[in-house]
Motif scaffolding. Sequence first.
Motif, PDB file in Angstrom:
ATOM      1  N   SER A  17       0.828  -1.218   0.000  1.00  0.00           N
ATOM      2  CA  SER A  17       0.000   0.000   0.000  1.00  0.00           C
ATOM      3  C   SER A  17       0.859   1.264   0.000  1.00  0.00           C
ATOM      4  O   SER A  17       0.343   2.354  -0.244  1.00  0.00           O
ATOM      5  CB  SER A  17      -0.972  -0.003   1.185  1.00  0.00           C
ATOM      6  OG  SER A  17      -0.295  -0.273   2.361  1.00  0.00           O
ATOM      7  N   GLU A  30      -7.308  -0.004  -4.543  1.00  0.00           N
ATOM      8  CA  GLU A  30      -7.221  -1.376  -4.016  1.00  0.00           C
ATOM      9  C   GLU A  30      -6.838  -1.399  -2.540  1.00  0.00           C
ATOM     10  O   GLU A  30      -7.032  -2.408  -1.866  1.00  0.00           O
ATOM     11  CB  GLU A  30      -6.201  -2.208  -4.817  1.00  0.00           C
ATOM     12  CG  GLU A  30      -6.546  -2.380  -6.276  1.00  0.00           C
ATOM     13  CD  GLU A  30      -7.922  -3.009  -6.465  1.00  0.00           C
ATOM     14  OE1 GLU A  30      -8.218  -4.010  -5.812  1.00  0.00           O
ATOM     15  OE2 GLU A  30      -8.707  -2.450  -7.266  1.00  0.00           O
ATOM     16  N   VAL A  31      -6.286  -0.282  -2.049  1.00  0.00           N
ATOM     17  CA  VAL A  31      -5.753  -0.284  -0.673  1.00  0.00           C
ATOM     18  C   VAL A  31      -6.809  -0.645   0.379  1.00  0.00           C
ATOM     19  O   VAL A  31      -6.562  -1.514   1.217  1.00  0.00           O
ATOM     20  CB  VAL A  31      -5.023   1.052  -0.360  1.00  0.00           C
ATOM     21  CG1 VAL A  31      -4.618   1.136   1.106  1.00  0.00           C
ATOM     22  CG2 VAL A  31      -3.804   1.188  -1.273  1.00  0.00           C
ATOM     23  N   LEU A  34      -7.354  -4.365   0.312  1.00  0.00           N
ATOM     24  CA  LEU A  34      -6.125  -5.141   0.143  1.00  0.00           C
ATOM     25  C   LEU A  34      -6.214  -6.528   0.785  1.00  0.00           C
ATOM     26  O   LEU A  34      -5.853  -7.531   0.176  1.00  0.00           O
ATOM     27  CB  LEU A  34      -4.969  -4.348   0.770  1.00  0.00           C
ATOM     28  CG  LEU A  34      -3.562  -4.829   0.478  1.00  0.00           C
ATOM     29  CD1 LEU A  34      -3.317  -4.928  -1.006  1.00  0.00           C
ATOM     30  CD2 LEU A  34      -2.565  -3.859   1.111  1.00  0.00           C
ATOM     31  N   HIS A  38      -7.164  -9.281  -1.951  1.00  0.00           N
ATOM     32  CA  HIS A  38      -5.860  -9.736  -2.438  1.00  0.00           C
ATOM     33  C   HIS A  38      -5.178 -10.731  -1.496  1.00  0.00           C
ATOM     34  O   HIS A  38      -4.897 -11.850  -1.886  1.00  0.00           O
ATOM     35  CB  HIS A  38      -4.961  -8.526  -2.698  1.00  0.00           C
ATOM     36  CG  HIS A  38      -5.534  -7.595  -3.736  1.00  0.00           C
ATOM     37  ND1 HIS A  38      -5.430  -7.833  -5.079  1.00  0.00           N
ATOM     38  CD2 HIS A  38      -6.251  -6.456  -3.601  1.00  0.00           C
ATOM     39  CE1 HIS A  38      -6.042  -6.863  -5.757  1.00  0.00           C
ATOM     40  NE2 HIS A  38      -6.552  -6.018  -4.871  1.00  0.00           N
TER      41      HIS A  38
END
Length: 230
Positions: A17, A30-31, A34, A38
Amino acid sequence: MFASQLALAERYAVLLSDAGVVRGLLGPREVPRLWERHLVNCALLSEAIPDGADVCDIGSGAGLPGIVLALRRPDLSVTLVEPLLRRTSFLEEAVSELGLGNVEVVRARAEELHGKRDFAVVTSRAVAPLDRLLTWSFPLVRQGGELVAMKGSAIHEEIERATRTLRQLGAGAVRVELLGVDVVDPPTTVVHVEAPGPSALGLADARGPRRGPPPRRPTRPRTRPHRSEH
Ligand SMILES: C[S@@+](CC[C@H](N)C(=O)[O-])C[C@H]1O[C@@H](n2cnc3c(N)ncnc32)[C@H](O)[C@@H]1O
């Protein structure tokens, strides 16, 4: 989910990040997701990998799923294959910062390793549709091993479109597995494609492999036996 590796996973999350976003390897949007989208997703993949396997993650990008597999499963040895320098530099820094002794970073396209390297498991996430992915990664799967690719909900259509390539590559059984059904929504979808065993390849028969050079072809055309015409 990460149990004793939680501290390492948190350090990796900070790297992604922070440096990952600054260097354009991960979108800023996406942070906030995350972990869920992910890290947990990639961690679930480890349930599909046999003990002590050597694993190749092709198109590893910022290390997903390869780095997550390596930190969650110290019994694995993981090779991250990625062609772009900006990404391999990040991967090398992350591996060093996280002290992962079970990871090798290779800067290459998967096809460049054909005939040079092979692995028990070849994995990937978000690299290419199954058809193209197979041509890049299946030749890296050792006899008796398998391709284990993270895919989306359209996997059955992808398999359908890859029928010819699966046949051409001599692939074995194909199976779709859903992981983390009670953990993430949607669950993590993986496709397993088995490499053929020795008998399927015709490499070994009851007498064992043939030794020595192949029989020589005659250098001169053979003369036909002369037949008398009675
Ligand atoms: C969309 S990114 C996915 C990265 C990571 N797997 C993830 O899920 O975040 C696709 C990656 O595949 C890499 N790639 C593209 N073609 C490749 C090839 N032929 N062999 C290996 N990697 C490749 C790209 O450089 C890129 O890093």
